[in-house]
Design an enzyme around this catalytic site. Structure first.
Site, short mmCIF file in Angstrom:
data_model
loop_
_atom_site.label_atom_id
_atom_site.label_comp_id
_atom_site.label_asym_id
_atom_site.label_seq_id
_atom_site.Cartn_x
_atom_site.Cartn_y
_atom_site.Cartn_z
N THR A 199 19.38 17.17 57.85
CA THR A 199 18.66 17.59 56.64
C THR A 199 17.69 16.48 56.26
OG1 THR A 199 20.46 18.95 55.82
CG2 THR A 199 19.00 18.01 54.14
N GLY A 229 23.47 26.28 50.81
CA GLY A 229 24.02 24.96 50.49
C GLY A 229 23.41 24.37 49.24
N GLY A 253 27.36 20.53 51.61
CA GLY A 253 26.69 21.09 50.45
C GLY A 253 27.59 21.66 49.37
N1 ASP Z 1 23.53 19.69 52.59
C1 ASP Z 1 23.17 20.59 53.66
C2 ASP Z 1 23.88 21.90 53.44
O1 ASP Z 1 25.03 21.89 53.02
C3 ASP Z 1 23.50 20.07 55.02
C4 ASP Z 1 23.25 18.61 55.25
O2 ASP Z 1 22.67 17.94 54.43
O3 ASP Z 1 23.64 18.08 56.30
O4 ASP Z 1 23.32 22.92 53.71
#
Ligand code: ASP
Length: 365
Positions: A199, A229, A253
């Site tokens: 991300t 997320g 998330g």
């Molecule tokens: N936070 C993102 C999600 O949960 C994934 C990540 O940051 O690795 O979609």
């Protein structure tokens, strides 16, 4: 801790005059930026020297683009947009090209952006077809009466806005295809695989002291049922407020949503600031009439690097206690920029008008 010594007051007065002097010397020309490209079990034995090199180069390139916008006098929101676009176009990261696959082997992208100067924000969830989701989040903020659009409607808005469209295969990379094949073959839960990392996000303070934050992601490998997320959720994965900070998050998330991590950190900074002024005022000696001999003024006061770091670390510790992993990047209206994470590593970088510029991957760097 209550500041109660004369030494503390002397330091406070010194800090006040140092800041005032910095103002005279052109404090308004200060800027800062921090970026991330995901957090997780990023260890030296899991990353080849080539990957290491290419990720550092990509982070450096994105940081340079954002820094250029800021050093040229551009706005924080433009710097964040430009930086995230570069990371979305780079297949190393789980955003735009290189986004992870859903259980159905499609891509559903999430993104958000917020301007701390007026608290305007835009977000999109579960979209595809747009080359750069951050531009769609920005268009929602700038050209719609809404904050968040999702799915087919968001895709339609993107086309109506004339944003560059791509075919579904644009996002795919062999690496991400292999990951979804692994997940499907093992039939493991998305929460048990470490395949989401990558991300991207950016936070910035511009020369006018305005803050902005943005985040973009493909989400979690193997996600289904329209799972969304934290990344597109204002207050969870992204937040910016000129009075406190700008935050972009990455990690599991669901936990970031439950804690409202990005807003929580900004709120603690905003509340801590007046409290710190009150503490300093309580420590001011009384004059002969019993009145305070010095009035601590808010404009002469800021939270220290250690105080900001502590607030961010406290919230990440709470995230960890809930069972969540990941991290955040922050920028403050006082020019600080940094990170807090509870994972082995985090792709990250920061730069300031003072000439600092660094990128890092592993936790011990
Ligand atoms: N936070 C993102 C999600 O949960 C994934 C990540 O940051 O690795 O979609």
């Amino acid at each position: 801790m209550i500041r109660s010594t004369v030494a503390a007051i002397a330091m406070l007065c010194w800090a006040s005059s140092a800041m005032a002097q910095a103002d005279d010397d052109g404090e308004e020309s200060r800027w800062s930026i921090a970026i991330h490209g995901g957090a997780g079990t990023i260890k030296r034995d899991k990353i080849t020297p080539e990957q290491d090199k290419s990720i550092r180069a990509a982070l450096g390139e994105a940081l340079k683009a954002g820094s250029k916008v800021l050093s040229d006098g551009g706005s924080a929101i433009d710097a964040v947009t430009a930086t995230i676009m570069i990371l979305e176009n780079d297949p190393n990261f789980n955003a735009g090209k290189g986004a992870v696959f859903t259980w159905e082997k499609t891509n559903e992208l999430d993104s958000s952006i917020m301007d701390g100067s007026d608290l305007t924000a835009g977000a999109v969830a579960g979209i595809n077809g747009t080359k750069n989701p951050i531009l769609l989040a920005r268009a929602v903020k700038d050209h719609s009466p809404h904050v968040m659009l999702s799915g087919a409607g968001a895709n339609q808005f993107s086309r109506e806005q004339g944003l560059e469209q791509v075919t579904p295969d644009y996002y795919a990379t062999p690496y991400r295809l292999q990951q979804i094949e692994d997940v499907l073959a093992k039939k493991v839960s998305v929460a048990d695989v470490d395949y989401k990392f990558g991300t991207v996000g950016a936070v910035a303070m511009d020369q006018n002291g305005h803050m902005a934050a943005g985040t973009s992601t493909g989400g979690m490998t193997g996600k289904r049922w329209g799972r969304i997320g934290d990344s597109p959720i204002i207050g969870a994965g992204t937040y910016a407020d000129d009075r406190s900070c700008a935050i972009s998050a990455t990690g599991s998330g669901e936990y970031f949503i439950r804690l409202g991590v990005a807003h929580e950190i900004c709120a603690r900074i905003r509340m801590r600031f007046p409290e710190a002024i009150r503490e300093a005022q309580r420590a001011v000696p009384k004059d002969a009439d019993g009145n305070d001999s010095y009035v601590v003024h808010g404009s002469e006061f800021q939270l220290s690097d250690a105080e900001i770091q502590q607030i961010a670390d406290d919230v990440i510790a709470e995230l960890g206690a809930l069972g969540g992993d990941g991290g955040i990047i922050y920028a403050t209206p006082w020019g600080q920029a940094g990170y807090s994470f509870n994972t082995a590593g985090m792709y990250r970088g920061k730069a300031t008008s003072e000439g600092d510029m660094s990128v890092a991957i592993y936790g011990d760097e």
